[in-house]
Scaffold this motif. Structure first.
Motif, short mmCIF file in Angstrom:
data_model
loop_
_atom_site.label_atom_id
_atom_site.label_comp_id
_atom_site.label_asym_id
_atom_site.label_seq_id
_atom_site.Cartn_x
_atom_site.Cartn_y
_atom_site.Cartn_z
N HIS A 84 0.82 -1.21 0.00
CA HIS A 84 0.00 0.00 0.00
C HIS A 84 0.85 1.26 0.00
O HIS A 84 0.48 2.26 -0.59
N ASN A 85 1.99 1.18 0.71
CA ASN A 85 2.84 2.35 0.86
C ASN A 85 4.19 1.90 1.40
O ASN A 85 4.30 0.80 1.94
N PRO A 121 6.86 1.91 4.27
CA PRO A 121 6.73 2.21 5.70
C PRO A 121 7.68 3.29 6.23
O PRO A 121 7.48 3.80 7.32
N ARG A 177 1.93 -8.49 8.61
CA ARG A 177 1.53 -7.11 8.35
C ARG A 177 2.69 -6.20 8.73
O ARG A 177 3.29 -6.36 9.79
N THR A 205 3.54 -2.20 9.35
CA THR A 205 2.93 -0.89 9.53
C THR A 205 4.02 0.17 9.73
O THR A 205 5.13 -0.14 10.15
N ASP A 206 3.65 1.40 9.43
CA ASP A 206 4.58 2.50 9.68
C ASP A 206 4.48 2.90 11.15
O ASP A 206 3.74 2.30 11.94
N ASP A 248 3.00 5.26 12.50
CA ASP A 248 1.68 5.75 12.88
C ASP A 248 0.62 4.65 12.90
O ASP A 248 -0.55 4.91 13.15
N GLY A 249 1.03 3.41 12.61
CA GLY A 249 0.11 2.28 12.63
C GLY A 249 -0.62 2.03 11.32
O GLY A 249 -1.49 1.16 11.25
N ASN A 250 -0.26 2.74 10.27
CA ASN A 250 -0.88 2.52 8.96
C ASN A 250 -0.32 1.26 8.32
O ASN A 250 0.90 1.09 8.25
N VAL A 251 -1.20 0.38 7.83
CA VAL A 251 -0.75 -0.84 7.17
C VAL A 251 -0.11 -0.47 5.84
O VAL A 251 -0.73 0.18 5.00
N CYS A 252 1.15 -0.89 5.67
CA CYS A 252 1.89 -0.58 4.45
C CYS A 252 2.05 -1.80 3.55
O CYS A 252 2.00 -1.68 2.34
#
Length: 124
Positions: free
Chosen positions: A74-75, A77, A103, A105-106, A108-112
């Motif tokens: 998705h992005n 990290p 999983r 995540t960065d 900030d907790g966003n799934v990357c």
């Protein structure tokens, strides 16, 4: 994959078939952060969290991914990431390979990054 690959690991927690790890990637440059590409070291760290989730003293120390059912990026990290590896409830019966998902995540907790239906096999 072996302990030499854990060079960026700075935190580890394990329980009930899962591992939460925090990795720092000092080699991550500005060019990579602005790209949609994800370095092999980040994928390696993600897979290591699944190996650590198994944490069996009788198991071989080195594993290789034999298959990954689905990969979603998705992005990027960033220069550090949290990786959570968890074993699936149903495991292969051969005793050596194991299955799970990861999983990334960065901060900030966003799934990357998501890796599903990951099979890891012992390296002979």
């Amino acid at each position: 994959m072996d302990s030499a690959a854990l060079h960026g690991l700075d935190q580890l927690g394990r329980r009930n078939g899962s591992a939460l790890t925090h990795f720092v990637f000092p080699e991550t440059g500005e060019r990579e952060l602005s790209s949609s590409a994800v370095s092999a070291s980040i994928i390696e760290a993600a897979l290591q969290s699944l190996v650590l989730a198994r944490a069996n003293a009788d198991a071989p120390a080195k594993f290789v991914p034999s298959s990954i059912g689905a990969t979603r990026i998705h992005n990027h990290p960033g220069p550090s990431a949290w990786c959570q590896g968890a074993l699936d409830d149903e495991q292969p019966s051969d005793g050596g390979t194991f299955r799970g998902h990861v999983r990334v995540t960065d901060e900030d907790g966003n799934v990357c990054i998501e890796l599903d239906d990951v099979m890891l096999a012992p390296l002979d």
